[in-house]
Write a protein that holds these residues in place. Structure first.
Motif, PDB file in Angstrom:
ATOM      1  N   SER A  85       5.865  15.555  -8.509  1.00  0.00           N
ATOM      2  CA  SER A  85       7.036  15.902  -7.704  1.00  0.00           C
ATOM      3  C   SER A  85       7.466  14.726  -6.827  1.00  0.00           C
ATOM      4  O   SER A  85       6.772  13.722  -6.707  1.00  0.00           O
ATOM      5  CB  SER A  85       6.720  17.107  -6.805  1.00  0.00           C
ATOM      6  N   ASP A  86       8.636  14.877  -6.222  1.00  0.00           N
ATOM      7  CA  ASP A  86       9.148  13.954  -5.198  1.00  0.00           C
ATOM      8  C   ASP A  86       9.251  12.511  -5.685  1.00  0.00           C
ATOM      9  O   ASP A  86       8.750  11.583  -5.052  1.00  0.00           O
ATOM     10  CB  ASP A  86       8.275  14.005  -3.939  1.00  0.00           C
ATOM     11  N   PHE A  87       9.921  12.305  -6.805  1.00  0.00           N
ATOM     12  CA  PHE A  87      10.198  10.941  -7.272  1.00  0.00           C
ATOM     13  C   PHE A  87      11.217  10.295  -6.337  1.00  0.00           C
ATOM     14  O   PHE A  87      12.241  10.882  -6.035  1.00  0.00           O
ATOM     15  CB  PHE A  87      10.745  10.969  -8.698  1.00  0.00           C
ATOM     16  N   GLU A  88      10.943   9.066  -5.887  1.00  0.00           N
ATOM     17  CA  GLU A  88      11.880   8.383  -4.994  1.00  0.00           C
ATOM     18  C   GLU A  88      11.729   6.876  -5.101  1.00  0.00           C
ATOM     19  O   GLU A  88      10.677   6.354  -5.486  1.00  0.00           O
ATOM     20  CB  GLU A  88      11.674   8.833  -3.542  1.00  0.00           C
ATOM     21  N   THR A  89      12.811   6.170  -4.756  1.00  0.00           N
ATOM     22  CA  THR A  89      12.815   4.714  -4.721  1.00  0.00           C
ATOM     23  C   THR A  89      12.364   4.239  -3.347  1.00  0.00           C
ATOM     24  O   THR A  89      12.813   4.755  -2.328  1.00  0.00           O
ATOM     25  CB  THR A  89      14.214   4.161  -5.029  1.00  0.00           C
ATOM     26  N   VAL A  90      11.490   3.242  -3.323  1.00  0.00           N
ATOM     27  CA  VAL A  90      10.887   2.778  -2.076  1.00  0.00           C
ATOM     28  C   VAL A  90      11.480   1.461  -1.592  1.00  0.00           C
ATOM     29  O   VAL A  90      11.759   1.293  -0.410  1.00  0.00           O
ATOM     30  CB  VAL A  90       9.355   2.629  -2.249  1.00  0.00           C
ATOM     31  N   LYS A 103       1.055   0.035   4.912  1.00  0.00           N
ATOM     32  CA  LYS A 103       2.112  -0.891   4.528  1.00  0.00           C
ATOM     33  C   LYS A 103       2.005  -1.231   3.053  1.00  0.00           C
ATOM     34  O   LYS A 103       0.917  -1.241   2.475  1.00  0.00           O
ATOM     35  CB  LYS A 103       2.024  -2.182   5.349  1.00  0.00           C
ATOM     36  N   LEU A 104       3.142  -1.508   2.467  1.00  0.00           N
ATOM     37  CA  LEU A 104       3.214  -1.980   1.093  1.00  0.00           C
ATOM     38  C   LEU A 104       3.819  -3.374   1.088  1.00  0.00           C
ATOM     39  O   LEU A 104       4.821  -3.627   1.765  1.00  0.00           O
ATOM     40  CB  LEU A 104       4.059  -1.032   0.247  1.00  0.00           C
ATOM     41  N   TYR A 105       3.235  -4.272   0.335  1.00  0.00           N
ATOM     42  CA  TYR A 105       3.770  -5.617   0.146  1.00  0.00           C
ATOM     43  C   TYR A 105       4.125  -5.791  -1.321  1.00  0.00           C
ATOM     44  O   TYR A 105       3.397  -5.327  -2.212  1.00  0.00           O
ATOM     45  CB  TYR A 105       2.747  -6.675   0.561  1.00  0.00           C
ATOM     46  N   TYR A 106       5.233  -6.459  -1.576  1.00  0.00           N
ATOM     47  CA  TYR A 106       5.585  -6.709  -2.966  1.00  0.00           C
ATOM     48  C   TYR A 106       6.312  -8.033  -3.092  1.00  0.00           C
ATOM     49  O   TYR A 106       6.883  -8.563  -2.135  1.00  0.00           O
ATOM     50  CB  TYR A 106       6.450  -5.576  -3.532  1.00  0.00           C
ATOM     51  N   ILE A 107       6.287  -8.578  -4.289  1.00  0.00           N
ATOM     52  CA  ILE A 107       7.015  -9.802  -4.610  1.00  0.00           C
ATOM     53  C   ILE A 107       8.105  -9.455  -5.600  1.00  0.00           C
ATOM     54  O   ILE A 107       7.877  -8.734  -6.575  1.00  0.00           O
ATOM     55  CB  ILE A 107       6.096 -10.877  -5.193  1.00  0.00           C
ATOM     56  N   GLY A 108       9.288  -9.943  -5.342  1.00  0.00           N
ATOM     57  CA  GLY A 108      10.408  -9.679  -6.230  1.00  0.00           C
ATOM     58  C   GLY A 108      11.556 -10.607  -5.941  1.00  0.00           C
ATOM     59  O   GLY A 108      11.384 -11.692  -5.396  1.00  0.00           O
ATOM     60  N   ARG A 109      12.738 -10.153  -6.331  1.00  0.00           N
ATOM     61  CA  ARG A 109      13.949 -10.944  -6.148  1.00  0.00           C
ATOM     62  C   ARG A 109      15.001 -10.099  -5.451  1.00  0.00           C
ATOM     63  O   ARG A 109      14.925  -8.883  -5.440  1.00  0.00           O
ATOM     64  CB  ARG A 109      14.495 -11.428  -7.494  1.00  0.00           C
ATOM     65  N   LEU A 166       5.497   2.209   5.236  1.00  0.00           N
ATOM     66  CA  LEU A 166       5.621   3.412   4.420  1.00  0.00           C
ATOM     67  C   LEU A 166       5.890   4.665   5.242  1.00  0.00           C
ATOM     68  O   LEU A 166       6.288   5.694   4.697  1.00  0.00           O
ATOM     69  CB  LEU A 166       4.359   3.594   3.572  1.00  0.00           C
ATOM     70  N   ASP A 167       5.701   4.601   6.555  1.00  0.00           N
ATOM     71  CA  ASP A 167       6.050   5.748   7.399  1.00  0.00           C
ATOM     72  C   ASP A 167       7.561   5.908   7.528  1.00  0.00           C
ATOM     73  O   ASP A 167       8.071   7.021   7.668  1.00  0.00           O
ATOM     74  CB  ASP A 167       5.439   5.581   8.794  1.00  0.00           C
ATOM     75  N   THR A 168       8.279   4.781   7.499  1.00  0.00           N
ATOM     76  CA  THR A 168       9.725   4.804   7.745  1.00  0.00           C
ATOM     77  C   THR A 168      10.539   4.192   6.611  1.00  0.00           C
ATOM     78  O   THR A 168      11.755   4.342   6.583  1.00  0.00           O
ATOM     79  CB  THR A 168      10.043   4.032   9.030  1.00  0.00           C
ATOM     80  N   PHE A 169       9.900   3.463   5.704  1.00  0.00           N
ATOM     81  CA  PHE A 169      10.550   2.692   4.643  1.00  0.00           C
ATOM     82  C   PHE A 169      11.318   1.491   5.185  1.00  0.00           C
ATOM     83  O   PHE A 169      12.136   0.896   4.479  1.00  0.00           O
ATOM     84  CB  PHE A 169      11.470   3.564   3.783  1.00  0.00           C
ATOM     85  N   ASP A 170      11.097   1.121   6.434  1.00  0.00           N
ATOM     86  CA  ASP A 170      11.697  -0.100   6.962  1.00  0.00           C
ATOM     87  C   ASP A 170      11.143  -1.293   6.198  1.00  0.00           C
ATOM     88  O   ASP A 170       9.930  -1.403   5.980  1.00  0.00           O
ATOM     89  CB  ASP A 170      11.393  -0.260   8.456  1.00  0.00           C
ATOM     90  N   GLU A 171      12.025  -2.200   5.809  1.00  0.00           N
ATOM     91  CA  GLU A 171      11.637  -3.322   4.964  1.00  0.00           C
ATOM     92  C   GLU A 171      11.975  -4.649   5.621  1.00  0.00           C
ATOM     93  O   GLU A 171      13.059  -4.809   6.192  1.00  0.00           O
ATOM     94  CB  GLU A 171      12.326  -3.219   3.600  1.00  0.00           C
ATOM     95  N   THR A 172      11.055  -5.622   5.512  1.00  0.00           N
ATOM     96  CA  THR A 172      11.226  -6.937   6.113  1.00  0.00           C
ATOM     97  C   THR A 172      10.925  -8.019   5.084  1.00  0.00           C
ATOM     98  O   THR A 172       9.917  -7.936   4.372  1.00  0.00           O
ATOM     99  CB  THR A 172      10.279  -7.129   7.317  1.00  0.00           C
TER     100      THR A 172
END
Length: 257
Positions: free
Chosen positions: A125-130, A146-152, A168-174
């Motif tokens: 359940s609860d599929f969502e984009t992060v 927290k989640l860290y990722y590498i991308g473009r 991950l509590d707020t989905f705020d991204e830096t």
């Protein structure tokens, strides 16, 4: 382990530690991860067809099953494609699947996902984009959620790679820093993000005593990048008319950028 023949391509297998017993699961799994007695896997629709192969989009989706192969269950399959051509189905996938908490995380490489980090609860359940940007490698700071990722910044493959942090509590991204090499993976450990330099070999510069930059890490507390340098010490040992070259090392040192 996974099989490589056309008839068993993408199948998950398990092997005894002595290598004598190998069993293959009767599933297609182009990517997978294991957590708490379950295998979570993505079926990209690959279908063996005699000596050739094809793709059946109707079979593709995100599944889970118990470690013994029982209890197979479809979790989600509403990924969508712009076209059903073979090449697009082949690359249609979920990358770097990881379980954290109640969720399964992955980079969604379907047309709908735009290569962004997505998650779904382990019950399907609860599929969502992060994430806001495309991704291909991700890691977690479990103590600080927290989640860290590498991308473009886009999914064209032309934009420079960058490392991002998500609360991950707020989905705020830096955005944290820009990547200076091509496609490194990221690993979080003890307040540092480590980047692998798979195609950088210290041995390639073994004839030089000068330092060679072979790695990179980011201090998440002090917000600074550190570079790993290495070198060998070269010695010439003369024995009569012969000279032997000896290298000591490698010697490694982290330096602030």
């Amino acid at each position: 382990m996974s099989a490589v023949s056309k008839d068993s391509l993408y199948k998950i297998g398990k092997m005894s530690f002595d290598g004598k017993e190998v069993d293959w699961y009767d599933v297609v799994a182009s990517s997978y991860t294991i957590d708490d007695g379950y295998i979570y896997y993505f079926n990209n629709g690959y279908t063996p067809d005699g000596g050739s192969y094809s793709f059946n989009f109707e079979n593709s989706g995100l599944y889970k099953m118990k470690l013994d192969g029982s209890g197979k269950e479809l979790m989600y399959n509403d990924f969508e494609l712009e076209s059903d051509t073979k090449n697009q189905l082949y690359f249609y996938d979920l990358k770097d699947m990881k379980v954290y908490g109640d969720y399964l995380y992955f980079a969604n490489y379907s047309s709908k996902g735009e290569n962004k980090v997505c998650r779904i609860k382990k019950d399907g359940s609860d599929f969502e984009t992060v994430s806001k940007n495309s991704a291909y490698s991700l890691s977690f700071d479990t103590e600080n959620n927290k989640l860290y990722y590498i991308g473009r910044g886009d999914n064209t493959g032309l934009a420079k790679r960058k490392c991002y942090e998500i609360l991950l509590d707020t989905f705020d991204e830096t955005e944290l820093f820009e990547i200076g090499i091509n496609e490194p993976d990221v690993y979080y450990y003890n307040n540092y993000l480590y980047l692998n330099y798979a195609d950088t070999a210290l041995a390639a510069d073994i004839s030089s005593v000068s330092s060679v930059m072979i790695g990179e890490r980011y201090d998440t507390v002090n917000k600074k990048l550190e570079l790993l340098y290495g070198h060998y010490n070269k010695q010439e040992i003369k024995d009569g008319i012969f000279t032997t070259i000896k290298y000591d090392g490698p010697y490694l040192e982290w330096k602030s950028e």
